[in-house]
Write a protein that holds these residues in place. Structure first.
Motif, PDB file in Angstrom:
ATOM      1  N   UNK A 284     124.688 -41.868 -41.586  1.00  0.00           N
ATOM      2  CA  UNK A 284     123.779 -40.724 -41.647  1.00  0.00           C
ATOM      3  C   UNK A 284     122.381 -41.182 -42.026  1.00  0.00           C
ATOM      4  N   UNK A 285     121.406 -40.415 -41.573  1.00  0.00           N
ATOM      5  CA  UNK A 285     120.027 -40.703 -41.920  1.00  0.00           C
ATOM      6  C   UNK A 285     119.470 -39.528 -42.726  1.00  0.00           C
ATOM      7  N   UNK A 286     118.513 -39.840 -43.580  1.00  0.00           N
ATOM      8  CA  UNK A 286     117.929 -38.799 -44.417  1.00  0.00           C
ATOM      9  C   UNK A 286     116.540 -38.444 -43.908  1.00  0.00           C
ATOM     10  N   UNK A 287     116.321 -37.163 -43.661  1.00  0.00           N
ATOM     11  CA  UNK A 287     115.007 -36.695 -43.234  1.00  0.00           C
ATOM     12  C   UNK A 287     114.306 -36.080 -44.436  1.00  0.00           C
ATOM     13  N   UNK A 288     113.295 -36.771 -44.941  1.00  0.00           N
ATOM     14  CA  UNK A 288     112.601 -36.289 -46.124  1.00  0.00           C
ATOM     15  C   UNK A 288     111.706 -35.094 -45.829  1.00  0.00           C
ATOM     16  N   UNK A 289     111.607 -34.721 -44.570  1.00  0.00           N
ATOM     17  CA  UNK A 289     110.769 -33.592 -44.192  1.00  0.00           C
ATOM     18  C   UNK A 289     111.543 -32.287 -44.261  1.00  0.00           C
ATOM     19  N   UNK A 290     112.867 -32.379 -44.291  1.00  0.00           N
ATOM     20  CA  UNK A 290     113.699 -31.193 -44.354  1.00  0.00           C
ATOM     21  C   UNK A 290     113.914 -30.781 -45.811  1.00  0.00           C
ATOM     22  N   UNK A 291     114.263 -29.502 -46.022  1.00  0.00           N
ATOM     23  CA  UNK A 291     114.525 -29.029 -47.385  1.00  0.00           C
ATOM     24  C   UNK A 291     115.712 -29.768 -47.998  1.00  0.00           C
TER      25      UNK A 291
ATOM     26  N   UNK B  63     119.144 -30.734 -49.349  1.00  0.00           N
ATOM     27  CA  UNK B  63     120.447 -30.224 -48.963  1.00  0.00           C
ATOM     28  C   UNK B  63     120.615 -30.114 -47.462  1.00  0.00           C
ATOM     29  N   UNK B  64     119.509 -30.287 -46.751  1.00  0.00           N
ATOM     30  CA  UNK B  64     119.576 -30.179 -45.293  1.00  0.00           C
ATOM     31  C   UNK B  64     118.938 -31.400 -44.647  1.00  0.00           C
ATOM     32  N   UNK B  65     118.927 -32.494 -45.386  1.00  0.00           N
ATOM     33  CA  UNK B  65     118.209 -33.681 -44.918  1.00  0.00           C
ATOM     34  C   UNK B  65     119.080 -34.675 -44.176  1.00  0.00           C
TER      35      UNK B  65
END
Ligand SMILES: [Zn+2]
Length: 57
Positions: free
Chosen positions: A1-8, A10-12
């Motif tokens: 999985x990758x983490x999107x720091x732009x998303x809120x 819990x939804x990254x």
């Protein structure tokens, strides 16, 4: 999985193979490499984007 720091929070979490598509669709103002256009700072970290070097096992 990758983490999107732009998303809120819990939804990254996004599948790595969908990260580039996610950035294009959800964050069109951000380049695929995770940097905001016109900004040299890196926003997306801890990911394995296609452009990121793969560790040699
Ligand atoms: Zn996102």
């Amino acid at each position: 999985m990758a983490t999107c720091n732009l998303c809120p929070p819990g939804r990254r979490e996004h599948p790595e193979d969908e990260m580039a598509e996610h950035l294009r669709t959800a964050h069109p103002e951000v380049d695929e490499d995770g940097t905001r256009k016109g900004d040299d700072s890196s926003i997306v970290t801890g990911t394995s984007l296609e452009s990121a070097p793969e560790p040699t096992a």
